[in-house]
Design a protein around this motif. Structure first.
Motif, PDB file in Angstrom:
ATOM      1  N   LEU B  37      32.305  78.236 -85.075  1.00 59.98           N
ATOM      2  CA  LEU B  37      32.249  77.343 -85.623  1.00 59.98           C
ATOM      3  C   LEU B  37      30.802  77.368 -85.076  1.00 59.98           C
ATOM      4  N   ILE B  40      28.672  77.900 -87.383  1.00 63.85           N
ATOM      5  CA  ILE B  40      27.951  76.632 -88.564  1.00 63.85           C
ATOM      6  C   ILE B  40      26.661  76.485 -88.595  1.00 63.85           C
ATOM      7  N   VAL B  43      26.879  72.124 -86.623  1.00 64.93           N
ATOM      8  CA  VAL B  43      26.978  71.581 -85.759  1.00 64.93           C
ATOM      9  C   VAL B  43      26.657  71.625 -84.412  1.00 64.93           C
ATOM     10  N   TYR B  75      29.735  71.415 -92.815  1.00 70.26           N
ATOM     11  CA  TYR B  75      30.657  71.863 -92.151  1.00 70.26           C
ATOM     12  C   TYR B  75      32.165  72.107 -92.675  1.00 70.26           C
ATOM     13  N   ASN B  76      32.730  71.187 -93.492  1.00 71.04           N
ATOM     14  CA  ASN B  76      34.699  71.120 -93.500  1.00 71.04           C
ATOM     15  C   ASN B  76      34.236  71.991 -94.937  1.00 71.04           C
ATOM     16  N   HIS B  78      32.817  74.473 -94.675  1.00 69.29           N
ATOM     17  CA  HIS B  78      32.236  76.128 -94.755  1.00 69.29           C
ATOM     18  C   HIS B  78      32.042  76.655 -94.931  1.00 69.29           C
ATOM     19  N   HIS B  81      33.733  77.238 -91.390  1.00 67.28           N
ATOM     20  CA  HIS B  81      35.229  76.665 -90.994  1.00 67.28           C
ATOM     21  C   HIS B  81      36.498  76.730 -91.520  1.00 67.28           C
ATOM     22  N   TRP B  89      43.566  78.528 -86.461  1.00 68.82           N
ATOM     23  CA  TRP B  89      44.262  77.283 -86.441  1.00 68.82           C
ATOM     24  C   TRP B  89      45.571  77.233 -87.439  1.00 68.82           C
TER      25      TRP B  89
END
Lengths: 113, 113
Positions: B37, B40, B43, B75-76, B78, B81, B89
């Motif tokens: 993360l 990115i 971030v 970010y969302n 990318h 992610h 996740w």
């Protein structure tokens, strides 16, 4: 700021108020919380926030850092904290969730940038 | 650090893993999350934490700051992610809650210390 070391604890609480969002009473609660809780000497980096994620239903959040568990305990036991809880929290907050962050023992868990 | 201005968003997620607490697999998840993360560019101030409050049942937390909603959106969207969500996740996280903090429009909501 990321937490500086494995003793520091970031204490947060997300919560709802009985007052309408954006109301003067809601803003006053956040402001009074800031004023009363930052009067406690061990409270660092206090923030009063709107909770804006649509993925949960809480409206507000407080965040503060303690340099150690002893500083956290001193906050919990401080008369200003107990007064705030008794006079404001218990009468104006309708639901809440407390969250505490601390670095893992393994220092690789934290980005050092 | 408290959030510097009303554009900054602190994005957090508290979560549980299918791995035992303190296990190597759990520590590896936190470390891989940090590595993937923080690759990115938008971030800021990434932290991977143990969640230590006894008043909720979540075991871990990630925290990161975005300078703006546009940085959050970047970010969302990318690839790093999306890869982390898909490969790690969705396969290792058993439950989670997302929380986003932003300063109220009224600047008095934030301590300026």
């Amino acid at each position: 700021m990321t937490l500086p070391n494995a003793q520091t604890i970031r204490h947060m609480v997300v919560f709802d108020l009985k007052h309408p969002r954006e109301s003067a009473a809601a803003r006053q609660f956040l402001e009074d919380g800031r004023r009363m809780l930052t009067s406690i000497p061990t409270v660092r980096n206090f923030g009063a926030y709107d909770q804006i994620s649509a993925k949960n239903d809480y409206a507000y959040g407080f965040s503060m850092d303690f340099a150690s568990q002893a500083d956290y305990d001193a906050y919990n036991d401080h008369p200003a904290h107990m007064q705030f809880v008794r006079e404001r929290w218990e009468t104006e907050v309708t639901r809440f969730l407390e969250i505490d962050f601390r670095l893992p023992t393994d220092p690789k868990g934290e980005d050092q940038q």
